[in-house]
Motif scaffolding. Structure first.
Motif, PDB file in Angstrom:
ATOM      1  N   VAL A 144      39.697 -61.644 -21.742  1.00  0.00           N
ATOM      2  CA  VAL A 144      38.910 -61.758 -22.827  1.00  0.00           C
ATOM      3  C   VAL A 144      39.377 -63.094 -23.863  1.00  0.00           C
ATOM      4  O   VAL A 144      38.388 -64.059 -24.025  1.00  0.00           O
ATOM      5  CB  VAL A 144      38.918 -60.900 -24.047  1.00  0.00           C
ATOM      6  CG1 VAL A 144      37.894 -61.031 -25.130  1.00  0.00           C
ATOM      7  CG2 VAL A 144      38.438 -59.459 -23.138  1.00  0.00           C
ATOM      8  N   GLY A 145      40.712 -63.355 -24.104  1.00  0.00           N
ATOM      9  CA  GLY A 145      41.197 -64.426 -24.618  1.00  0.00           C
ATOM     10  C   GLY A 145      40.735 -65.708 -24.034  1.00  0.00           C
ATOM     11  O   GLY A 145      40.332 -66.663 -24.533  1.00  0.00           O
ATOM     12  N   GLY A 146      41.191 -65.682 -22.663  1.00  0.00           N
ATOM     13  CA  GLY A 146      40.821 -66.811 -21.823  1.00  0.00           C
ATOM     14  C   GLY A 146      39.372 -67.088 -21.847  1.00  0.00           C
ATOM     15  O   GLY A 146      38.990 -68.361 -21.811  1.00  0.00           O
ATOM     16  N   TYR A 147      38.414 -66.318 -21.706  1.00  0.00           N
ATOM     17  CA  TYR A 147      37.092 -66.312 -21.808  1.00  0.00           C
ATOM     18  C   TYR A 147      36.518 -67.088 -22.971  1.00  0.00           C
ATOM     19  O   TYR A 147      35.719 -68.032 -22.945  1.00  0.00           O
ATOM     20  CB  TYR A 147      36.547 -64.952 -21.701  1.00  0.00           C
ATOM     21  CG  TYR A 147      34.796 -64.894 -21.948  1.00  0.00           C
ATOM     22  CD1 TYR A 147      34.064 -65.440 -20.975  1.00  0.00           C
ATOM     23  CD2 TYR A 147      34.637 -64.240 -23.124  1.00  0.00           C
ATOM     24  CE1 TYR A 147      32.657 -65.514 -21.222  1.00  0.00           C
ATOM     25  CE2 TYR A 147      33.108 -64.207 -23.238  1.00  0.00           C
ATOM     26  CZ  TYR A 147      32.172 -64.792 -22.195  1.00  0.00           C
ATOM     27  OH  TYR A 147      30.920 -64.544 -22.704  1.00  0.00           O
ATOM     28  N   LEU A 148      37.159 -66.320 -24.063  1.00  0.00           N
ATOM     29  CA  LEU A 148      36.648 -67.218 -25.297  1.00  0.00           C
ATOM     30  C   LEU A 148      37.383 -68.524 -25.689  1.00  0.00           C
ATOM     31  O   LEU A 148      36.375 -69.187 -26.210  1.00  0.00           O
ATOM     32  CB  LEU A 148      37.179 -66.047 -26.703  1.00  0.00           C
ATOM     33  CG  LEU A 148      36.515 -64.944 -26.758  1.00  0.00           C
ATOM     34  CD1 LEU A 148      37.090 -64.273 -27.820  1.00  0.00           C
ATOM     35  CD2 LEU A 148      34.947 -65.136 -26.995  1.00  0.00           C
ATOM     36  N   LYS A 149      38.472 -68.761 -24.980  1.00  0.00           N
ATOM     37  CA  LYS A 149      38.899 -70.372 -24.995  1.00  0.00           C
ATOM     38  C   LYS A 149      38.154 -71.081 -24.396  1.00  0.00           C
ATOM     39  O   LYS A 149      38.059 -72.141 -24.661  1.00  0.00           O
ATOM     40  CB  LYS A 149      40.542 -69.979 -24.715  1.00  0.00           C
ATOM     41  CG  LYS A 149      41.249 -71.165 -25.031  1.00  0.00           C
ATOM     42  CD  LYS A 149      42.766 -71.171 -24.696  1.00  0.00           C
ATOM     43  CE  LYS A 149      43.578 -72.421 -24.522  1.00  0.00           C
ATOM     44  NZ  LYS A 149      43.484 -72.576 -23.032  1.00  0.00           N
TER      45      LYS A 149
END
Lengths: 233, 84
Positions: A144-149
């Protein structure tokens, strides 16, 4: 002059027989159930029956319907391997369903039934499914972090543009299929208006068979490409 | 000859639909260019014909988008006119 104007008004008025809306089949509680919905039901039922028949009593050496579907699945596997990369074959069930549904619904025009894909509702639902799959598998693959990033990727200043370009994908995907199929329906309707017999045969080959198959292929390929870009990009 | 507002709106909508389809020039040129390049690529490398055809069709489908938008605008003006 006035004759031309009157003719134009007659042509453009709602009372003429050139009407390209799907016909209403029946009505439940004030909701109109159109041709689009009933044709979709028939195609779904036909696909389910065909799947059951094809997988009943499967043999090692395939024959008949089983053979046909093995060729179809092989083709989808080849497309997935070459478009999405190795080890992504778990997308094959969705892609095969999508391809079979689109091929069948784009070809109904050949037997004189209005294509379900000539309605914006059908194509938009399919493209929204593609969009949701893209987002879900993007978040799953990158976390989820990488997706938002990934939305802040080049520079954070451009976030609105990134979001808009992501949202434009399903819109153009849905409109492409809808526009092509409705274009076919309208052009054949006009052709039937002034040449009801024999002449529409060749245009049917191009507008229904060729355009329908190409657009079904394009839709599946673009779905694969969007999901792959979402997972890797 | 009586010309009321409806007539003018209909005439303007028909003209607008015709003008909207001028956008068909763009996808025509773009798809033709892609097809020409595809032909060149097949001539240079005939064994990769399948991959070239697939990539070419994908690119042409994306190039077609603007033409399809124009077609949808024209169809809306003709058959689902928002001004009437």
């Amino acid at each position: 002059m006035s004759i031309i104007l009157n003719a134009a008004v007659n042509m453009a008025s709602a009372g003429n027989e050139l009407d390209f809306d799907p016909a209403v089949v029946f009505e439940i509680n004030g909701h109109y159930i159109t041709e689009t919905v009933t044709t979709t039901w028939i195609i779904m039922a036909a696909l389910v029956v065909m799947s059951v028949l094809a997988t009943k009593g499967m043999t090692m050496v395939p024959r008949g319907l089983q053979h046909f579907f093995e060729v179809v699945v092989d083709g989808i596997h080849y497309l997935i391997d070459s478009t999405m990369g190795e080890g992504r074959r778990y997308f094959a069930p969705y892609m095969t369903t999508l391809a079979l549904f689109l091929v069948f619904s784009n070809l109904t025009g050949v037997i004189g039934i209005r294509n379900p894909t000539a309605s914006l509702n059908t194509t938009f639902v399919l493209s929204v499914l593609t969009f949701l799959l893209t987002q879900y598998y993007g978040a799953k693959e990158k976390g989820v972090g990488g997706y938002l990033k990934s939305f802040f990727e080049p520079i954070p200043f451009l976030v609105p543009l990134t979001v808009i370009s992501e949202l434009a994908n399903p819109v153009s995907l849905g409109f492409r299929l809808f526009g092509n199929m409705l274009g076919s329906v309208v052009m054949l309707g006009l052709l039937y208006h002034f040449a009801p017999i024999l002449i529409p045969i060749i245009p049917h080959l191009y507008l229904d068979v060729f355009v329908g198959l190409i657009q079904a292929f394009i839709f599946v390929m673009l779905t694969m490409t969007y999901i792959t870009i979402g997972m890797e990009g | 000859m009586n010309i009321d507002a409806t007539t003018i709106i209909m005439a303007a909508s028909a003209l607008g639909a015709g003008f909207a389809m001028i956008a068909g020039i763009g996808p025509g040129i773009g798809q033709g260019y892609a097809a020409g390049k595809g032909t060149e690529a097949v001539g240079r490398q005939p064994e990769a014909q399948g991959d070239i055809l697939r990539t070419m069709l994908l690119g042409q489908a994306v190039a077609e988008t603007t033409g399809i938008y124009a077609l949808v605008v024209a169809l809306i003006l003709l058959f689902a006119n928002p001004f009437m």
